[in-house]
Motif scaffolding. Structure first.
Motif, PDB file in Angstrom:
ATOM      1  N   LYS A   1       0.821  -1.220   0.000  1.00  0.00           N
ATOM      2  CA  LYS A   1       0.000   0.000   0.000  1.00  0.00           C
ATOM      3  C   LYS A   1       0.855   1.270   0.000  1.00  0.00           C
ATOM      4  N   ARG A   2       2.103   1.164   0.420  1.00  0.00           N
ATOM      5  CA  ARG A   2       2.995   2.330   0.412  1.00  0.00           C
ATOM      6  C   ARG A   2       3.337   2.802  -1.006  1.00  0.00           C
ATOM      7  N   TYR A   3       3.078   1.963  -1.998  1.00  0.00           N
ATOM      8  CA  TYR A   3       3.486   2.255  -3.371  1.00  0.00           C
ATOM      9  C   TYR A   3       2.323   2.617  -4.285  1.00  0.00           C
ATOM     10  N   VAL A   4       1.139   2.848  -3.725  1.00  0.00           N
ATOM     11  CA  VAL A   4      -0.045   3.089  -4.550  1.00  0.00           C
ATOM     12  C   VAL A   4       0.064   4.358  -5.392  1.00  0.00           C
ATOM     13  N   SER A   5       0.909   5.280  -5.012  1.00  0.00           N
ATOM     14  CA  SER A   5       1.045   6.519  -5.786  1.00  0.00           C
ATOM     15  C   SER A   5       1.828   6.321  -7.086  1.00  0.00           C
ATOM     16  N   LEU A   6       2.430   5.157  -7.277  1.00  0.00           N
ATOM     17  CA  LEU A   6       3.261   4.935  -8.457  1.00  0.00           C
ATOM     18  C   LEU A   6       2.476   4.626  -9.727  1.00  0.00           C
ATOM     19  N   HIS A   7       1.242   4.173  -9.575  1.00  0.00           N
ATOM     20  CA  HIS A   7       0.426   3.816 -10.744  1.00  0.00           C
ATOM     21  C   HIS A   7      -1.041   3.872 -10.319  1.00  0.00           C
ATOM     22  N   PRO A   8      -1.932   4.358 -11.181  1.00  0.00           N
ATOM     23  CA  PRO A   8      -3.356   4.470 -10.807  1.00  0.00           C
ATOM     24  C   PRO A   8      -4.004   3.152 -10.383  1.00  0.00           C
ATOM     25  N   ASP A   9      -3.506   2.008 -10.882  1.00  0.00           N
ATOM     26  CA  ASP A   9      -4.113   0.724 -10.534  1.00  0.00           C
ATOM     27  C   ASP A   9      -3.525   0.080  -9.288  1.00  0.00           C
ATOM     28  N   PHE A  10      -2.458   0.630  -8.746  1.00  0.00           N
ATOM     29  CA  PHE A  10      -1.806  -0.006  -7.599  1.00  0.00           C
ATOM     30  C   PHE A  10      -2.696  -0.032  -6.356  1.00  0.00           C
ATOM     31  N   GLU A  11      -3.590   0.918  -6.190  1.00  0.00           N
ATOM     32  CA  GLU A  11      -4.471   0.896  -5.019  1.00  0.00           C
ATOM     33  C   GLU A  11      -5.428  -0.295  -5.085  1.00  0.00           C
ATOM     34  N   LYS A  12      -5.994  -0.556  -6.261  1.00  0.00           N
ATOM     35  CA  LYS A  12      -6.882  -1.712  -6.429  1.00  0.00           C
ATOM     36  C   LYS A  12      -6.106  -3.007  -6.215  1.00  0.00           C
ATOM     37  N   ILE A  13      -4.886  -3.049  -6.726  1.00  0.00           N
ATOM     38  CA  ILE A  13      -4.053  -4.238  -6.573  1.00  0.00           C
ATOM     39  C   ILE A  13      -3.712  -4.440  -5.101  1.00  0.00           C
ATOM     40  N   ALA A  14      -3.436  -3.374  -4.373  1.00  0.00           N
ATOM     41  CA  ALA A  14      -3.142  -3.478  -2.940  1.00  0.00           C
ATOM     42  C   ALA A  14      -4.317  -4.109  -2.198  1.00  0.00           C
ATOM     43  N   ARG A  15      -5.541  -3.714  -2.542  1.00  0.00           N
ATOM     44  CA  ARG A  15      -6.726  -4.294  -1.902  1.00  0.00           C
ATOM     45  C   ARG A  15      -6.846  -5.792  -2.223  1.00  0.00           C
ATOM     46  N   LEU A  16      -6.581  -6.155  -3.479  1.00  0.00           N
ATOM     47  CA  LEU A  16      -6.634  -7.572  -3.859  1.00  0.00           C
ATOM     48  C   LEU A  16      -5.575  -8.383  -3.113  1.00  0.00           C
ATOM     49  N   LEU A  17      -4.367  -7.853  -3.025  1.00  0.00           N
ATOM     50  CA  LEU A  17      -3.290  -8.578  -2.349  1.00  0.00           C
ATOM     51  C   LEU A  17      -3.610  -8.785  -0.872  1.00  0.00           C
ATOM     52  N   ALA A  18      -4.328  -7.843  -0.287  1.00  0.00           N
ATOM     53  CA  ALA A  18      -4.689  -7.945   1.126  1.00  0.00           C
ATOM     54  C   ALA A  18      -5.887  -8.859   1.372  1.00  0.00           C
ATOM     55  N   SER A  19      -6.724  -9.069   0.349  1.00  0.00           N
ATOM     56  CA  SER A  19      -7.976  -9.788   0.584  1.00  0.00           C
ATOM     57  C   SER A  19      -8.061 -11.169  -0.074  1.00  0.00           C
ATOM     58  N   GLU A  20      -7.311 -11.413  -1.125  1.00  0.00           N
ATOM     59  CA  GLU A  20      -7.416 -12.681  -1.859  1.00  0.00           C
ATOM     60  C   GLU A  20      -6.416 -13.710  -1.340  1.00  0.00           C
ATOM     61  N   ASP A  21      -6.825 -14.970  -1.353  1.00  0.00           N
ATOM     62  CA  ASP A  21      -5.936 -16.083  -1.016  1.00  0.00           C
ATOM     63  C   ASP A  21      -5.456 -16.712  -2.326  1.00  0.00           C
ATOM     64  N   PHE A  22      -4.430 -16.117  -2.911  1.00  0.00           N
ATOM     65  CA  PHE A  22      -3.941 -16.581  -4.208  1.00  0.00           C
ATOM     66  C   PHE A  22      -3.321 -17.974  -4.124  1.00  0.00           C
ATOM     67  N   ALA A  23      -2.800 -18.358  -2.977  1.00  0.00           N
ATOM     68  CA  ALA A  23      -2.185 -19.677  -2.831  1.00  0.00           C
ATOM     69  C   ALA A  23      -3.202 -20.796  -3.043  1.00  0.00           C
ATOM     70  N   SER A  24      -4.469 -20.540  -2.762  1.00  0.00           N
ATOM     71  CA  SER A  24      -5.493 -21.576  -2.921  1.00  0.00           C
ATOM     72  C   SER A  24      -6.083 -21.612  -4.332  1.00  0.00           C
ATOM     73  N   LYS A  25      -5.709 -20.667  -5.158  1.00  0.00           N
ATOM     74  CA  LYS A  25      -6.260 -20.609  -6.517  1.00  0.00           C
ATOM     75  C   LYS A  25      -5.435 -21.499  -7.457  1.00  0.00           C
ATOM     76  N   PRO A  26      -6.094 -22.104  -8.443  1.00  0.00           N
ATOM     77  CA  PRO A  26      -5.354 -22.924  -9.407  1.00  0.00           C
ATOM     78  C   PRO A  26      -4.548 -22.046 -10.364  1.00  0.00           C
ATOM     79  N   ALA A  27      -3.568 -22.657 -10.993  1.00  0.00           N
ATOM     80  CA  ALA A  27      -2.765 -21.943 -11.986  1.00  0.00           C
ATOM     81  C   ALA A  27      -3.673 -21.443 -13.101  1.00  0.00           C
ATOM     82  N   GLY A  28      -3.349 -20.255 -13.602  1.00  0.00           N
ATOM     83  CA  GLY A  28      -4.115 -19.676 -14.695  1.00  0.00           C
ATOM     84  C   GLY A  28      -4.187 -18.170 -14.569  1.00  0.00           C
TER      85      GLY A  28
END
Length: 147
Positions: A10-37
């Motif tokens: 979240k400290r880097y959200v000012s670097l790109h307009p989409d980084f804030e949305k990505i920060a929220r996804l990284l904090a809320s999604e369990d990517f380890a449980s998702k299948p490859a793709g």
């Protein structure tokens, strides 16, 4: 290039307009449980690849660059080494994959560093990078952010 803990993204959200949305996804999604793709998000200028890959020797990890995308790479299961060098030092093109936004070079990076689960690295177009160095089979997240 930036390397840090995922919890600090979240400290880097000012670097790109989409980084804030990505920060929220990284904090809320369990990517380890998702299948490859590929995961796409309607109306967004980014997508996420969940990759399962074999790590490789540094001697075969030719650096890659992208013109249209920023890479955010996050190991999920194993630490991996990554190489880095300034793109401007890449002189000898090994391969260009037309329409795929990727080119490889013959020069091998002298700078290598470890990225562990719980950390991320951001590579910009000026960063030639060699990911997936090491031994074993790993799962990782690669966020491709359109510039």
């Amino acid at each position: 290039m930036i390397i840090d803990k995922v919890e600090n993204f979240k400290r880097y959200v000012s670097l790109h307009p989409d980084f804030e949305k990505i920060a929220r996804l990284l904090a809320s999604e369990d990517f380890a449980s998702k299948p490859a793709g590929r995961l796409t998000y309607e109306g967004e200028n980014f997508y996420i690849n969940i990759d399962e890959v074999d790590l490789r020797p540094a001697s075969t990890a030719y650096p890659e660059v992208h013109d249209e995308y920023i890479d955010i790479q996050i190991p999920l299961t194993l630490a991996e080494e990554m190489g880095w060098m300034p793109r401007c030092e890449c002189k000898s093109v090994r391969e260009v994959r037309e329409g795929k936004d990727i080119a490889f070079f013959n020069e091998l990076p002298e700078v290598r560093f470890k990225v562990s689960p719980g950390q991320f690295v951001i590579f910009f177009p000026e960063d030639a990078h060699s990911p997936i160095i090491g031994e074993g089979h790993t799962k990782k997240v690669i966020v491709k952010v359109h510039i």
